[in-house]
Design a protein around this motif. Structure first.
Motif, PDB file in Angstrom:
ATOM      1  N   ARG A 134       0.874  -1.176   0.000  1.00 16.20           N
ATOM      2  CA  ARG A 134       0.000   0.000   0.000  1.00 16.20           C
ATOM      3  C   ARG A 134       0.908   1.222   0.000  1.00 16.20           C
ATOM      4  NH1 ARG A 134      -1.899   0.331   6.249  1.00 16.20           N
ATOM      5  NH2 ARG A 134      -0.020  -0.522   7.145  1.00 16.20           N
ATOM      6  N   PRO A 135       0.385   2.375  -0.362  1.00 11.18           N
ATOM      7  CA  PRO A 135       1.229   3.572  -0.310  1.00 11.18           C
ATOM      8  C   PRO A 135       1.803   3.768   1.093  1.00 11.18           C
ATOM      9  CG  PRO A 135      -0.807   4.044  -1.470  1.00 11.18           C
ATOM     10  CD  PRO A 135      -0.964   2.674  -0.866  1.00 11.18           C
ATOM     11  N   THR A 136       3.043   4.252   1.154  1.00 10.19           N
ATOM     12  CA  THR A 136       3.704   4.502   2.434  1.00 10.19           C
ATOM     13  C   THR A 136       4.058   5.980   2.538  1.00 10.19           C
ATOM     14  OG1 THR A 136       4.637   2.268   2.478  1.00 10.19           O
ATOM     15  CG2 THR A 136       5.669   3.899   3.898  1.00 10.19           C
ATOM     16  N   PHE A 137       3.646   6.590   3.645  1.00 12.78           N
ATOM     17  CA  PHE A 137       3.975   7.979   3.936  1.00 12.78           C
ATOM     18  C   PHE A 137       5.072   7.965   4.991  1.00 12.78           C
ATOM     19  CE2 PHE A 137      -0.579   9.806   3.064  1.00 12.78           C
ATOM     20  CZ  PHE A 137      -0.562   9.241   1.808  1.00 12.78           C
ATOM     21  N   VAL A 138       6.249   8.451   4.646  1.00 17.78           N
ATOM     22  CA  VAL A 138       7.386   8.512   5.564  1.00 17.78           C
ATOM     23  C   VAL A 138       7.542   9.957   6.011  1.00 17.78           C
ATOM     24  CG1 VAL A 138       9.849   8.072   5.876  1.00 17.78           C
ATOM     25  CG2 VAL A 138       8.521   6.621   4.322  1.00 17.78           C
ATOM     26  N   SER A 139       7.592  10.163   7.319  1.00 15.68           N
ATOM     27  CA  SER A 139       7.677  11.530   7.844  1.00 15.68           C
ATOM     28  C   SER A 139       8.833  11.667   8.823  1.00 15.68           C
ATOM     29  CB  SER A 139       6.364  11.913   8.542  1.00 15.68           C
ATOM     30  OG  SER A 139       6.181  11.118   9.691  1.00 15.68           O
ATOM     31  N   HIS A 140       9.006  12.874   9.293  1.00 12.59           N
ATOM     32  CA  HIS A 140      10.018  13.235  10.292  1.00 12.59           C
ATOM     33  C   HIS A 140      11.417  12.794   9.855  1.00 12.59           C
ATOM     34  CE1 HIS A 140       6.338  13.917  12.509  1.00 12.59           C
ATOM     35  NE2 HIS A 140       7.050  14.797  13.189  1.00 12.59           N
ATOM     36  N   TYR A 141      11.803  13.338   8.719  1.00  7.86           N
ATOM     37  CA  TYR A 141      13.151  13.102   8.219  1.00  7.86           C
ATOM     38  C   TYR A 141      14.150  13.815   9.123  1.00  7.86           C
ATOM     39  CZ  TYR A 141      11.739  10.915   3.883  1.00  7.86           C
ATOM     40  OH  TYR A 141      11.249  10.029   2.968  1.00  7.86           O
ATOM     41  N   PRO A 142      15.405  13.356   9.122  1.00  6.45           N
ATOM     42  CA  PRO A 142      16.417  14.103   9.876  1.00  6.45           C
ATOM     43  C   PRO A 142      16.421  15.561   9.417  1.00  6.45           C
ATOM     44  CG  PRO A 142      17.322  12.010   9.096  1.00  6.45           C
ATOM     45  CD  PRO A 142      15.965  12.167   8.458  1.00  6.45           C
ATOM     46  N   ALA A 143      16.589  16.476  10.352  1.00  4.44           N
ATOM     47  CA  ALA A 143      16.549  17.901  10.023  1.00  4.44           C
ATOM     48  C   ALA A 143      17.560  18.263   8.943  1.00  4.44           C
ATOM     49  CB  ALA A 143      16.783  18.731  11.282  1.00  4.44           C
ATOM     50  N   SER A 144      18.655  17.543   8.886  1.00  2.00           N
ATOM     51  CA  SER A 144      19.688  17.835   7.889  1.00  2.00           C
ATOM     52  C   SER A 144      19.272  17.427   6.479  1.00  2.00           C
ATOM     53  CB  SER A 144      20.978  17.103   8.266  1.00  2.00           C
ATOM     54  OG  SER A 144      20.751  15.698   8.316  1.00  2.00           O
ATOM     55  N   GLN A 145      18.129  16.744   6.349  1.00  2.00           N
ATOM     56  CA  GLN A 145      17.683  16.247   5.050  1.00  2.00           C
ATOM     57  C   GLN A 145      16.677  17.156   4.363  1.00  2.00           C
ATOM     58  OE1 GLN A 145      19.078  13.442   3.712  1.00  2.00           O
ATOM     59  NE2 GLN A 145      20.366  13.651   5.506  1.00  2.00           N
ATOM     60  N   ALA A 146      16.416  18.314   4.892  1.00  2.00           N
ATOM     61  CA  ALA A 146      15.439  19.214   4.268  1.00  2.00           C
ATOM     62  C   ALA A 146      15.779  20.660   4.615  1.00  2.00           C
ATOM     63  CB  ALA A 146      14.038  18.863   4.735  1.00  2.00           C
ATOM     64  N   ALA A 147      16.522  21.287   3.732  1.00  2.00           N
ATOM     65  CA  ALA A 147      17.015  22.639   4.005  1.00  2.00           C
ATOM     66  C   ALA A 147      15.902  23.658   4.195  1.00  2.00           C
ATOM     67  CB  ALA A 147      17.939  23.078   2.876  1.00  2.00           C
ATOM     68  N   LEU A 148      14.766  23.497   3.516  1.00  2.00           N
ATOM     69  CA  LEU A 148      13.701  24.494   3.594  1.00  2.00           C
ATOM     70  C   LEU A 148      12.554  24.090   4.512  1.00  2.00           C
ATOM     71  CD1 LEU A 148      13.537  25.510  -0.162  1.00  2.00           C
ATOM     72  CD2 LEU A 148      14.718  26.689   1.709  1.00  2.00           C
ATOM     73  N   ALA A 149      12.651  22.929   5.142  1.00  2.00           N
ATOM     74  CA  ALA A 149      11.564  22.455   6.002  1.00  2.00           C
ATOM     75  C   ALA A 149      11.735  22.969   7.429  1.00  2.00           C
ATOM     76  CB  ALA A 149      11.518  20.933   6.008  1.00  2.00           C
ATOM     77  N   LYS A 150      10.615  23.238   8.041  1.00  2.00           N
ATOM     78  CA  LYS A 150      10.597  23.721   9.418  1.00  2.00           C
ATOM     79  C   LYS A 150      11.021  22.594  10.366  1.00  2.00           C
ATOM     80  CE  LYS A 150       7.484  25.753  12.813  1.00  2.00           C
ATOM     81  NZ  LYS A 150       6.129  26.237  13.063  1.00  2.00           N
ATOM     82  N   PRO A 151      11.938  22.872  11.287  1.00  2.00           N
ATOM     83  CA  PRO A 151      12.339  21.852  12.261  1.00  2.00           C
ATOM     84  C   PRO A 151      11.186  21.510  13.207  1.00  2.00           C
ATOM     85  CG  PRO A 151      13.887  23.694  12.239  1.00  2.00           C
ATOM     86  CD  PRO A 151      12.706  24.101  11.429  1.00  2.00           C
ATOM     87  N   ALA A 152      11.077  20.231  13.558  1.00  2.00           N
ATOM     88  CA  ALA A 152      10.090  19.784  14.550  1.00  2.00           C
ATOM     89  C   ALA A 152      10.673  20.021  15.944  1.00  2.00           C
ATOM     90  CB  ALA A 152       9.774  18.311  14.337  1.00  2.00           C
ATOM     91  N   PRO A 153       9.826  20.155  16.957  1.00  2.00           N
ATOM     92  CA  PRO A 153      10.359  20.299  18.319  1.00  2.00           C
ATOM     93  C   PRO A 153      11.226  19.092  18.669  1.00  2.00           C
ATOM     94  CG  PRO A 153       7.998  20.724  18.279  1.00  2.00           C
ATOM     95  CD  PRO A 153       8.368  20.185  16.929  1.00  2.00           C
ATOM     96  N   LEU A 154      12.338  19.370  19.308  1.00  2.00           N
ATOM     97  CA  LEU A 154      13.263  18.301  19.674  1.00  2.00           C
ATOM     98  C   LEU A 154      12.685  17.496  20.826  1.00  2.00           C
ATOM     99  CD1 LEU A 154      15.994  17.031  19.070  1.00  2.00           C
ATOM    100  CD2 LEU A 154      17.016  18.645  20.674  1.00  2.00           C
ATOM    101  N   GLN A 155      12.569  16.196  20.606  1.00  2.00           N
ATOM    102  CA  GLN A 155      12.066  15.285  21.634  1.00  2.00           C
ATOM    103  C   GLN A 155      13.259  14.696  22.385  1.00  2.00           C
ATOM    104  OE1 GLN A 155       8.765  14.922  22.186  1.00  2.00           O
ATOM    105  NE2 GLN A 155       8.435  16.376  20.529  1.00  2.00           N
ATOM    106  N   PRO A 156      13.190  14.564  23.713  1.00  2.00           N
ATOM    107  CA  PRO A 156      14.313  14.003  24.472  1.00  2.00           C
ATOM    108  C   PRO A 156      14.693  12.617  23.941  1.00  2.00           C
ATOM    109  CG  PRO A 156      12.642  14.873  25.957  1.00  2.00           C
ATOM    110  CD  PRO A 156      12.061  14.924  24.565  1.00  2.00           C
ATOM    111  N   GLY A 157      15.989  12.423  23.697  1.00  2.00           N
ATOM    112  CA  GLY A 157      16.488  11.135  23.233  1.00  2.00           C
ATOM    113  C   GLY A 157      16.284  10.864  21.754  1.00  2.00           C
ATOM    114  N   GLN A 158      15.727  11.821  21.026  1.00  2.00           N
ATOM    115  CA  GLN A 158      15.471  11.627  19.596  1.00  2.00           C
ATOM    116  C   GLN A 158      16.380  12.543  18.775  1.00  2.00           C
ATOM    117  OE1 GLN A 158      13.329   9.220  18.501  1.00  2.00           O
ATOM    118  NE2 GLN A 158      13.123   8.728  20.654  1.00  2.00           N
TER     119      GLN A 158
END
Length: 182
Positions: A134-158
């Motif tokens: 089935r189609p797969t949606f992959v999210s939350h790429y490493p911040a270094s993998q998207a120069a124009l994408a907004k960073p997600a809040p940093l989660q402890p240990g992630q």
């Protein structure tokens, strides 16, 4: 971008694209692309848009059932843990990725950084497993993998991640790429 600046919040465009240099079975130098901006929507909303589009177009596909299945939603970190037994946490530590590549017969160079090693693993051992049933949606790429994408809040240990999602079909065919713009 000008229309966004004027206050339009949903903008759609179908138009020609040119990507000289990309070669391969799934790449063409010239193609058409649907591009849209949707203000005040998160990745879940964009995923719902794509799911609706798939279902609407399913009757025209060779395998309509595939496009009516609920898409799989996973994060990059989940896929690396599931398929490689690797945790994507420490962006400074390249040793686990080097070891995983060496165990799979891929040599690395001393100057290969975390992102290069990430790509080698992703392209060789993960991407082909995406979208099989089935189609797969992959999210939350490493911040270094998207120069124009907004960073997600940093989660402890992630690892630092960003609001970016890609959609894959049939064993690694990347169909869509979306993100919150800075």
């Amino acid at each position: 971008k000008r229309l966004l600046g004027l206050g339009f919040d949903n903008i759609f465009q179908m138009g020609p694209c040119f990507r000289k240099g990309d070669r391969g079975h799934w790449h063409r130098e010239e193609f058409h692309m649907l591009e849209w901006y949707r203000c005040f929507a998160d990745l879940d909303h964009i995923g719902a848009d794509l799911t609706g589009l798939f279902r609407r177009l399913a009757p025209f596909a060779q395998d309509p059932d595939y496009f009516t299945r609920e898409p799989e939603r996973v994060t990059c970190a989940e896929w690396f843990a599931r398929h490689l037994g690797l945790e994507l946490r420490d962006h400074d530590n390249t040793a686990p990725r080097r070891q995983a590549l060496a165990e799979r017969g891929i040599q690395t160079l001393a100057e290969d950084d975390w992102d290069t090693l990430y790509f080698l693993l992703f392209l060789n051992f993960i991407e082909g497993k995406l979208g099989l049933e089935r189609p797969t949606f992959v999210s939350h790429y490493p911040a270094s993998q998207a120069a124009l994408a907004k960073p997600a809040p940093l989660q402890p240990g992630q690892m630092p991640s960003c609001y970016r999602m890609e959609v894959y079909l049939r064993g690694g065919i990347e169909l869509a790429n979306g993100f919150y713009e800075l």
